[in-house]
Design a protein around this motif. Structure first.
Motif, PDB file in Angstrom:
ATOM      1  N   MET A  91      -3.952  11.826   9.009  1.00 50.61           N
ATOM      2  CA  MET A  91      -3.815  10.775   7.876  1.00 50.61           C
ATOM      3  C   MET A  91      -5.346   9.902   7.977  1.00 50.61           C
ATOM      4  O   MET A  91      -6.080   9.948   8.974  1.00 50.61           O
ATOM      5  CB  MET A  91      -2.462   9.820   8.101  1.00 50.61           C
ATOM      6  N   ASN A  92      -5.467   9.175   6.779  1.00 55.24           N
ATOM      7  CA  ASN A  92      -6.830   8.378   6.711  1.00 55.24           C
ATOM      8  C   ASN A  92      -6.341   6.968   6.674  1.00 55.24           C
ATOM      9  O   ASN A  92      -5.551   6.598   5.590  1.00 55.24           O
ATOM     10  CB  ASN A  92      -7.385   8.945   5.463  1.00 55.24           C
ATOM     11  N   HIS A  98      -5.406  -0.654   5.494  1.00 53.52           N
ATOM     12  CA  HIS A  98      -4.904  -0.077   6.826  1.00 53.52           C
ATOM     13  C   HIS A  98      -6.218  -0.040   7.863  1.00 53.52           C
ATOM     14  O   HIS A  98      -6.868   1.032   8.340  1.00 53.52           O
ATOM     15  CB  HIS A  98      -4.764   1.520   6.593  1.00 53.52           C
ATOM     16  N   ASP A 117      -8.741   2.810  -3.393  1.00 53.86           N
ATOM     17  CA  ASP A 117      -8.066   3.609  -2.352  1.00 53.86           C
ATOM     18  C   ASP A 117      -8.009   4.803  -2.277  1.00 53.86           C
ATOM     19  O   ASP A 117      -7.670   5.570  -3.513  1.00 53.86           O
ATOM     20  CB  ASP A 117      -6.529   2.888  -2.112  1.00 53.86           C
ATOM     21  N   GLY A 118      -8.228   5.548  -1.261  1.00 57.27           N
ATOM     22  CA  GLY A 118      -8.406   7.121  -1.189  1.00 57.27           C
ATOM     23  C   GLY A 118      -9.942   7.389  -0.650  1.00 57.27           C
ATOM     24  O   GLY A 118     -10.038   8.368  -0.133  1.00 57.27           O
ATOM     25  N   ARG A 128       2.102   8.716  -6.590  1.00 59.73           N
ATOM     26  CA  ARG A 128       1.724  10.115  -7.210  1.00 59.73           C
ATOM     27  C   ARG A 128       1.920  10.435  -8.652  1.00 59.73           C
ATOM     28  O   ARG A 128       1.351  11.251  -8.916  1.00 59.73           O
ATOM     29  CB  ARG A 128       2.388  11.213  -6.306  1.00 59.73           C
ATOM     30  N   HIS A 173       0.826  -1.162   0.002  1.00 57.81           N
ATOM     31  CA  HIS A 173       0.110  -0.139  -0.077  1.00 57.81           C
ATOM     32  C   HIS A 173       0.872   1.043  -0.108  1.00 57.81           C
ATOM     33  O   HIS A 173       1.303   1.799   1.043  1.00 57.81           O
ATOM     34  CB  HIS A 173      -0.729  -0.229   1.205  1.00 57.81           C
ATOM     35  N   ASP A 233       1.389   2.391   3.688  1.00 57.40           N
ATOM     36  CA  ASP A 233       0.345   3.727   3.085  1.00 57.40           C
ATOM     37  C   ASP A 233       1.410   4.949   2.954  1.00 57.40           C
ATOM     38  O   ASP A 233       0.843   6.238   3.210  1.00 57.40           O
ATOM     39  CB  ASP A 233      -0.882   4.052   4.156  1.00 57.40           C
ATOM     40  N   HIS A 237       1.675   5.256  -2.373  1.00 50.85           N
ATOM     41  CA  HIS A 237       1.128   6.136  -3.236  1.00 50.85           C
ATOM     42  C   HIS A 237       2.529   6.938  -3.866  1.00 50.85           C
ATOM     43  O   HIS A 237       3.272   7.559  -3.183  1.00 50.85           O
ATOM     44  CB  HIS A 237       0.409   7.333  -2.485  1.00 50.85           C
ATOM     45  N   PHE A 240      -4.992  14.414   3.758  1.00 48.68           N
ATOM     46  CA  PHE A 240      -4.680  13.289   4.804  1.00 48.68           C
ATOM     47  C   PHE A 240      -3.418  12.608   4.175  1.00 48.68           C
ATOM     48  O   PHE A 240      -3.172  12.420   3.182  1.00 48.68           O
ATOM     49  CB  PHE A 240      -5.889  12.370   4.634  1.00 48.68           C
TER      50      PHE A 240
HETATM   51  N1  LIG Z   1      -3.863   7.376   3.939  1.00 53.94           N
HETATM   52  C1  LIG Z   1      -3.756   8.756   3.547  1.00 53.94           C
HETATM   53  O1  LIG Z   1      -3.938   9.423   4.399  1.00 53.94           O
HETATM   54  N2  LIG Z   1      -3.788   9.380   2.198  1.00 53.94           N
HETATM   55  C2  LIG Z   1      -4.052   8.387   1.055  1.00 53.94           C
HETATM   56  C3  LIG Z   1      -5.065   8.038   0.667  1.00 53.94           C
HETATM   57  C4  LIG Z   1      -5.604   6.828   1.435  1.00 53.94           C
HETATM   58  O2  LIG Z   1      -4.653   5.861   1.600  1.00 53.94           O
HETATM   59  O3  LIG Z   1      -6.796   6.424   1.623  1.00 53.94           O
HETATM   60  C5  LIG Z   1      -3.355   9.533   0.144  1.00 53.94           C
HETATM   61  O4  LIG Z   1      -3.424   9.156  -1.211  1.00 53.94           O
HETATM   62  O5  LIG Z   1      -2.982  10.543   0.350  1.00 53.94           O
END
Ligand SMILES: NC(=O)N[C@@H](CC(=O)O)C(=O)O
Ligand SMILES: [Zn+2]
Length: 431
Positions: A283-284, A238, A158-159, A69, A65, A311, A67, A329
């Motif tokens: 964060m999420n 997560h 995700d997101g 970008r 998991h 994450d 990102h 987040f």
């Molecule tokens: N985890 C997060 O806080 N943010 C993630 C999105 C996600 O994983 O849900 C993101 O893309 O910034």
């Protein structure tokens, strides 16, 4: 002509370490030898010899998991900077989430990511997720077969959570038919009310609305029922709440095909640790209550939660400067994950080294059907050398990631990766 790794220590169960000599040929571990005497002149002309200096040699870490970008948000991270940051953290395989721009809802974007990873990815293996819905809007499903064909590792929105139950059920049916996994960011939007931290002591103290635990757990419960109905392999992103852990534990007990992941920050921090209105703690899912932290720890320890993921969610300083309410987040994770977990849980005796390594290597490989994650003759030579004794403070200014958004600045940690290798090639080395 191959590569020897000498003077390295391999984990042989519990906290046991044994010195092994490793020989790598054509990207694969061809021999792992017990070391019976100091005398050794096994290297032949043309062999490279890496002296591990008594450090731990472990399978390269796998992070399902992350990102990266790119495409679309290159000011936060690129495939080049993200993979470099991952390699420094000891990660040799990383799966990247679909919330790019464009979203990975089409084969071209999947192929673009794979091609960029091949040319600019620092040798790290990159596995892109395909999105479940077009633009992750939850209105129309993507073409799962085409995304699989292009190289998607699994499907996720995700997101955001998939709000519509019928859409999730259809997604699961299709994924099941293709032998693919549905990986869910569990979040019921109707319960969020724009909150940025969890319901709990911090929110109460600052007079903020809180994100309730049910916003996550309702989706976990719903999806478990849908996974039971469809038979799909369903993986929960997560996990952060006591209620989610309970639901996953019950589902596993009755044989439903569910697996789950947890992030270092949800194992280490609670909302009571948040020092103030600082978005590097946003964060999420949000940092939950101490009770949830203990529940996810127990969930990981009893096998309810299968794997650890970072994450890694980079955001620029300007975006994070918008403050707790408005900043996006997410926190970065690659470069601190192993040292954090090693220092907090292995050095303190709560976990064995074997347990931690397994959750970051063998288990993720098993859950997602990857052939990596093992250190043995015949396996891909994806590995990491870790200095378990070296202690240093987290210095975000020094990160190889483009972003610095972490709550762990200044934490004194041990267990720093010093060399990372993918398929027998050194992809990062500490100077
Ligand atoms: N985890 C997060 O806080 N943010 C993630 C999105 C996600 O994983 O849900 C993101 O893309 O910034
Ligand atoms: Zn998510």
């Amino acid at each position: 002509m191959g590569t020897w790794i000498i003077n390295g220590k391999v984990n042989t169960g519990g906290n046991e370490l044994a010195e092994k000599r490793i020989y790598i040929e054509d990207g694969v571990i061809s021999r792992m030898e017990e070391v019976s005497s100091r005398e050794w002149n096994g290297a032949e002309a043309g062999d490279e010899v890496i002296d591990a200096g008594g450090r731990l040699v472990a399978p390269g870490f796998i992070d399902m998991h992350t990102h990266l970008r790119e495409p679309g948000f290159e000011h936060k991270e690129t495939i080049a900077t993200g993979t470099r940051s991952a390699a420094r953290g000891g990660f040799t395989t990383i799966a990247c989430m679909p919330n790019t721009r464009p979203v990975t809802d089409n084969p071209e974007t999947i192929k673009l990511i794979l091609e960029k990873a091949r040319t600019e990815g620092n040798g790290v293996r990159v596995l892109p997720y395909g999105s479940i819905s077009k633009q992750e809007l939850g209105r129309e499903l993507t073409d799962f077969a085409a995304l699989k064909e292009a190289g998607a590792v699994a499907f996720s929105d995700d997101g955001v959570g998939v709000q519509n139950s019928k859409m999730m059920k259809d997604a699961m049916r299709l994924a099941q038919g293709l032998g693919m996994t549905v990986v869910a960011h569990c979040e019921d939007d109707s319960l969020l009310e724009g909150a940025s931290v969890t319901e709990g002591a911090f929110a109460a103290k600052h007079g903020l609305k809180g994100i309730p635990n049910e916003s996550e757990a309702i989706h976990v419960g719903r999806d478990i029922l849908l996974a039971e109905a469809t038979g799909v392999h369903y993986h929960v992103c997560h996990v952060s709440t006591e209620q989610s852990v309970r639901l996953i534990r019950q589902a596993k007990a009755v044989g439903i095909n569910v697996t789950a992941e947890v992030c270092p920050h949800h194992l280490i921090l609670s909302d009571e640790d948040i020092p103030g209105m600082d978005a590097d703690w946003k964060m999420n899912p949000p940092l939950r209550t101490p009770r949830d932290v203990e529940a996810v720890l127990e969930g990981l320890e009893d096998g309810t939660i299968d794997i650890i993921v970072t994450d890694h969610a980079p955001h620029s300083p300007e975006e994070k400067a918008k403050g707790m309410a408005l900043a996006p987040f997410g926190i970065v994770g690659f470069e601190t994950a192993f040292p954090l977990l090693y220092t907090k849980f292995v050095q303190t005796g709560r976990w064995t080294l074997e347990f931690l390594l397994e959750r970051m290597t063998g288990k993720p490989a098993e859950v997602f059907g990857l052939k990596q994650g093992k250190l043995e003759a015949g396996a891909d030579a994806d590995l990491v050398l870790v200095d378990l004794d070296r202690s240093a403070a987290v210095d975000a200014a020094d990160f190889l990631s483009k972003s610095r958004n972490t709550p762990f600045i200044g934490w004194e940690l041990a267990g720093w990766p010093v060399l990372t290798m993918v398929a027998g090639k050194t992809v990062w080395q500490d100077e």
